[in-house]
Design a protein around this motif. Structure first.
Motif, short mmCIF file in Angstrom:
data_model
loop_
_atom_site.label_atom_id
_atom_site.label_comp_id
_atom_site.label_asym_id
_atom_site.label_seq_id
_atom_site.Cartn_x
_atom_site.Cartn_y
_atom_site.Cartn_z
N ASP A 12 -2.53 8.94 3.90
CA ASP A 12 -1.19 8.49 4.29
C ASP A 12 -1.36 7.37 5.32
O ASP A 12 -1.67 7.63 6.50
CB ASP A 12 -0.40 9.65 4.88
N GLN A 39 -1.21 7.58 9.18
CA GLN A 39 -2.60 7.39 9.57
C GLN A 39 -3.37 8.71 9.55
O GLN A 39 -4.01 9.12 10.52
CB GLN A 39 -2.72 6.70 10.93
N TYR A 68 0.84 -1.20 0.00
CA TYR A 68 0.00 0.00 0.00
C TYR A 68 0.88 1.25 0.00
O TYR A 68 1.70 1.45 0.89
CB TYR A 68 -0.92 0.01 1.22
N GLN A 69 0.67 2.08 -1.00
CA GLN A 69 1.45 3.30 -1.14
C GLN A 69 0.64 4.50 -0.65
O GLN A 69 -0.59 4.44 -0.52
CB GLN A 69 1.84 3.51 -2.61
N LYS A 70 1.33 5.60 -0.40
CA LYS A 70 0.64 6.84 -0.05
C LYS A 70 -0.27 7.22 -1.22
O LYS A 70 0.14 7.21 -2.38
CB LYS A 70 1.66 7.95 0.23
N SER A 91 -2.93 9.67 -3.28
CA SER A 91 -3.42 11.01 -3.57
C SER A 91 -4.35 10.87 -4.76
O SER A 91 -3.91 10.64 -5.89
CB SER A 91 -2.28 11.98 -3.90
N ASP A 140 -5.67 13.27 0.10
CA ASP A 140 -4.46 12.50 0.39
C ASP A 140 -4.70 11.55 1.56
O ASP A 140 -5.24 11.96 2.59
CB ASP A 140 -3.29 13.43 0.73
N GLU A 157 0.96 5.30 6.52
CA GLU A 157 2.05 5.29 7.49
C GLU A 157 1.77 6.27 8.62
O GLU A 157 1.93 5.95 9.81
CB GLU A 157 3.36 5.64 6.80
#
Length: 344
Positions: free
Chosen positions: A287, A291, A147-149, A151, A285, A289
């Motif tokens: 995120d 949260q 799972y990537q950040k 947007s 967005d 990581e």
């Protein structure tokens, strides 16, 4: 009588029509007198073909109250009309096996979102409505990606109690593959009975065709426990869902299929819903990581998440992936067991 013969005889008895032949009119069709079936049976079968992909002589006999020879003649005539494909397999005597499945030809197919992006939004769906025919662009089965950040565009769906049958109607639960279901995501809300897109539905609007985030009402994913629901969402391209609450089974299934379900208070969801209503010009967005969820205006909301589920998403681990992390220990155990018990 051997076992195979006995089972064939038993199967024939169990699959006989449950109702006596119905009187559907005086007119009959079919190539042989013995196999003649009521004329209305063809119309009923054609109506069923609009909503079903596979058929068998057994099921046709049961549902229309026909004799087996009548149902077989009906299937042959349906194949001549191109409504169903040829039977898969035949007996030594050359007769088609009644227990095998007839398949409706795939014909034109509905593209999943990745292909549909390049198509005109005004074009009607070329696949028969409510069809689970194989799709030419179906992705190959694959393991979860890390799972990537994120947007992306967020689509507003303020409905409460969106259940799994709304997400993927039950008639599409005929596959065990995770791919191809995105074409029928929210099928009954996205398409009319002729297969044309319903313009008012959010995912049919140009601004939200490439949405990767859903902002939804309370109790998202309620209803039956079908894992096809997150399969369909993931295949369409949805990677995160924001709501005030989720049904437990759906919530857990999301993590096994690379989707992040985010639980936030009603006040925060209301803000995110308004932000999503801005359309494709506003990107949200997410995120994992950190949260956090950030609106297009820079407002940040933090969410809670189980550390184990977070680890699985970040590393792209479903249940099989978690098991394969122990591959060396499994191999060592099997080697030791094989030495200790060579007869097993």
């Amino acid at each position: 009588m051997n076992r195979r013969g006995f089972l064939q005889m038993l199967g024939g008895a169990l699959s006989a029509p449950l109702m006596p032949p119905v009187s559907l009119g005086a007119a009959t069709v079919g190539t042989a007198t013995k196999a003649a079936y009521p004329a209305l049976a063809m119309k009923l079968a054609m109506d069923q073909a609009k909503h079903r992909v596979s058929f068998s002589v057994f099921s046709m006999a049961q549902q229309l109250g026909l004799q087996m020879d009548q149902a077989e003649a009906l299937m042959v005539d349906l194949s001549k009309k191109g409504v169903v494909g040829p039977l898969q397999g035949a007996t030594k005597a050359g007769r088609w096996a009644r227990s095998q499945q007839w398949q409706r030809p795939a014909g034109s197919v509905v593209a999943t979102k990745n292909v549909a992006r390049n198509a005109s939004s005004t074009q009607p769906r070329t696949q028969t409505p409510n069809s689970t025919a194989p799709r030419a662009d179906a992705k190959k089965e694959k393991t979860m990606d890390k799972y990537q950040k994120l947007s992306g565009i967020a689509a507003p769906m303020p409905l409460v109690n969106i259940d799994t049958d709304m997400i993927i109607p039950k008639i599409f639960l005929k596959t065990i593959k995770r791919s191809g279901l995105g074409a029928n995501l929210f099928d009954e809300m996205r398409f009319d009975r002729q297969g044309n897109e319903i313009e008012d539905f959010v995912l049919n609007q140009p601004a939200y065709r490439e949405a990767e985030i859903l902002v939804a009402g309370d109790n998202f994913g309620c209803g039956s426990s079908r894992e096809h629901a997150p399969w369909a969402l993931a295949d369409f391209g949805i990677k995160a869902i924001v709501s005030t609450s989720f049904a437990d089974i759906f919530y857990n299934n999301c993590f096994k299929n690379g989707i992040l379900p985010i639980v936030l208070p009603q006040e925060a969801v209301d803000v995110l819903m308004k932000d999503a209503e801005k359309g494709s010009n506003a990107r949200m967005d997410v995120d994992l990581e950190a949260q956090t969820v950030t609106t297009s205006d820079g407002e940040v909301f933090s969410f809670e998440l189980d550390s184990f589920k977070k680890h699985c998403l970040l590393e792209g681990l479903d249940d099989i992936g978690l098991t394969m992390e122990k591959a060396s220990a499994i191999d060592a155990f099997e080697s030791k067991a094989s030495t200790a018990r060579p007869w097993v």
